[in-house]
Design a protein around this motif. Structure first.
Motif, PDB file in Angstrom:
ATOM      1  N   ILE A 154       0.848  -1.199   0.000  1.00  0.00           N
ATOM      2  CA  ILE A 154       0.000   0.000   0.000  1.00  0.00           C
ATOM      3  C   ILE A 154       0.883   1.249   0.000  1.00  0.00           C
ATOM      4  N   HIS A 155       1.960   1.216   0.775  1.00  0.00           N
ATOM      5  CA  HIS A 155       2.874   2.352   0.887  1.00  0.00           C
ATOM      6  C   HIS A 155       3.436   2.746  -0.493  1.00  0.00           C
ATOM      7  N   GLU A 156       4.002   1.791  -1.193  1.00  0.00           N
ATOM      8  CA  GLU A 156       4.651   2.117  -2.476  1.00  0.00           C
ATOM      9  C   GLU A 156       3.636   2.543  -3.529  1.00  0.00           C
ATOM     10  N   PHE A 157       2.454   1.931  -3.502  1.00  0.00           N
ATOM     11  CA  PHE A 157       1.457   2.305  -4.513  1.00  0.00           C
ATOM     12  C   PHE A 157       0.810   3.652  -4.190  1.00  0.00           C
ATOM     13  N   ALA A 158       0.788   4.015  -2.915  1.00  0.00           N
ATOM     14  CA  ALA A 158       0.347   5.377  -2.577  1.00  0.00           C
ATOM     15  C   ALA A 158       1.344   6.381  -3.167  1.00  0.00           C
ATOM     16  N   HIS A 159       2.648   6.064  -3.095  1.00  0.00           N
ATOM     17  CA  HIS A 159       3.649   6.937  -3.733  1.00  0.00           C
ATOM     18  C   HIS A 159       3.379   7.060  -5.231  1.00  0.00           C
ATOM     19  N   LYS A 160       2.985   5.950  -5.863  1.00  0.00           N
ATOM     20  CA  LYS A 160       2.695   5.986  -7.303  1.00  0.00           C
ATOM     21  C   LYS A 160       1.569   6.996  -7.602  1.00  0.00           C
ATOM     22  N   PRO A 208       6.415   5.534  12.436  1.00  0.00           N
ATOM     23  CA  PRO A 208       7.210   6.765  12.657  1.00  0.00           C
ATOM     24  C   PRO A 208       7.996   7.210  11.423  1.00  0.00           C
ATOM     25  N   TYR A 209       8.225   6.284  10.501  1.00  0.00           N
ATOM     26  CA  TYR A 209       8.938   6.642   9.268  1.00  0.00           C
ATOM     27  C   TYR A 209       8.232   7.779   8.526  1.00  0.00           C
ATOM     28  N   GLY A 210       6.930   7.924   8.775  1.00  0.00           N
ATOM     29  CA  GLY A 210       6.152   8.982   8.133  1.00  0.00           C
ATOM     30  C   GLY A 210       6.635  10.382   8.472  1.00  0.00           C
ATOM     31  N   ALA A 215       5.644  13.519   1.929  1.00  0.00           N
ATOM     32  CA  ALA A 215       5.346  12.421   0.999  1.00  0.00           C
ATOM     33  C   ALA A 215       5.275  11.094   1.745  1.00  0.00           C
ATOM     34  N   GLU A 216       6.220  10.872   2.678  1.00  0.00           N
ATOM     35  CA  GLU A 216       6.198   9.626   3.453  1.00  0.00           C
ATOM     36  C   GLU A 216       5.006   9.609   4.404  1.00  0.00           C
ATOM     37  N   PHE A 217       4.651  10.780   4.910  1.00  0.00           N
ATOM     38  CA  PHE A 217       3.499  10.864   5.814  1.00  0.00           C
ATOM     39  C   PHE A 217       2.220  10.448   5.075  1.00  0.00           C
TER      40      PHE A 217
HETATM   41 ZN   LIG Z   1       8.064   5.757   1.123  1.00  0.00          ZN
END
Ligand SMILES: [Zn+2]
Length: 271
Positions: A154-160, A208-210, A215-217
């Motif tokens: 989900i994380h990587e595709f949200a970036h897409k 917490p990486y967000g 963008a990470e958030f």
């Molecule tokens: Zn990321």
């Protein structure tokens, strides 16, 4: 009227789609790995399967470092990859085909040049990465050693989705009827609060990486939206509301349907 090229494209897509068969047993096996799909409405579950089947037809999966891809891995990744496009559909993922699956974390060699012109080379250990106009890289973990509270697909595709309108900045292409101003207000206030929580080493509703960047958030908020929606709604109601409109789903309502209302914080107890 549609041109010959478009007609050919549609024909080719239909041929590829015909070639993909996913049995009921395979759907059920993959979905059993993703219990949070129960938070979706029945028509969304059906649509998710349709999208995932088309995703498998259109994309190419590769196993990296000798990882042997199985149907179960492909179907499980496809289902999660299609969650962010439940509303928009697969057109948001046009322009690239590769999904590269690594067995566990992997290392990406990086090279940066600092302001004094010195080149720094280092290895970055990551769970996934989305390349603009290129493939998506994800790691696959067996359930036993899966990182807690993280959904790399989900994380990587949200970036897409974030890349669809250029810059990766936490502001994806919003549909008509949504306001960029309201989005920015909700996300910048939420991001500030989140960074303070992370700095104070508080327990956070999201990875917490967000706190690395807006963008990470957005990417970790998207993970939380689908996987732990009530928690996100409780801690960041304005962000939940923006994502509800953006993704066109209300998984917090679904989570309450599945598990009942979460217990209220009992401030005062009667004797
Ligand atoms: Zn990321």
């Amino acid at each position: 009227m549609i041109g010959i090229l478009e007609r050919f494209r549609r024909w080719r897509r239909a041929r590829r789609l015909d070639a993909v068969t996913v049995t009921d047993e395979m759907w059920e096996r993959a979905e059993a790995r993703l219990p949070f799909l129960d938070y979706l409405e029945a028509d969304h579950r059906r649509r998710l399967r349709e999208l995932a089947r088309a995703f498998i037809a259109e994309k190419q999966f590769y196993g990296a470092h000798g990882f042997a891809l199985t149907d179960e891995v492909i179907v499980t990744i496809a289902l999660q990859a299609c969650l962010p496009v439940l509303r928009i559909g697969l057109r948001a993922y046009r322009g690239w085909v590769g999904v590269i699956v690594y067995p566990g974390d992997f290392v990406i060699p990086r090279k940066i040049i600092d302001e004094t012109g010195v080149v720094h080379e280092y290895d970055d250990e990551v769970l996934g990465e989305a390349w603009e106009g290129g493939p998506v890289l994800v790691s696959w973990h067996d359930e036993a050693d899966a990182p807690e509270g993280v959904n790399v697909v989900i994380h990587e595709f949200a970036h897409k989705l974030d890349m669809e309108n250029g810059e990766v900045d936490g502001l994806p292409l919003l549909p008509a009827g949504m306001s960029r101003k309201a989005w920015a207000a909700a996300f910048s206030a939420g991001y500030e609060l989140f960074c303070r929580q992370v700095d104070a080493h508080e327990d956070t509703a999201l990875d917490p990486y967000g706190s690395e960047s807006p963008a990470e958030f957005f990417a970790v908020a998207s993970e939380g939206f689908f996987e732990a929606p009530c928690l996100l709604q409780e801690d960041f109601p304005a962000i939940y509301e923006q994502l509800r409109q953006f993704y066109g789903a209300d998984p917090a309502a679904g989570e309450r349907r599945v598990y009942g209302e979460p217990p209220q914080d009992a401030g005062v107890e009667s004797p």
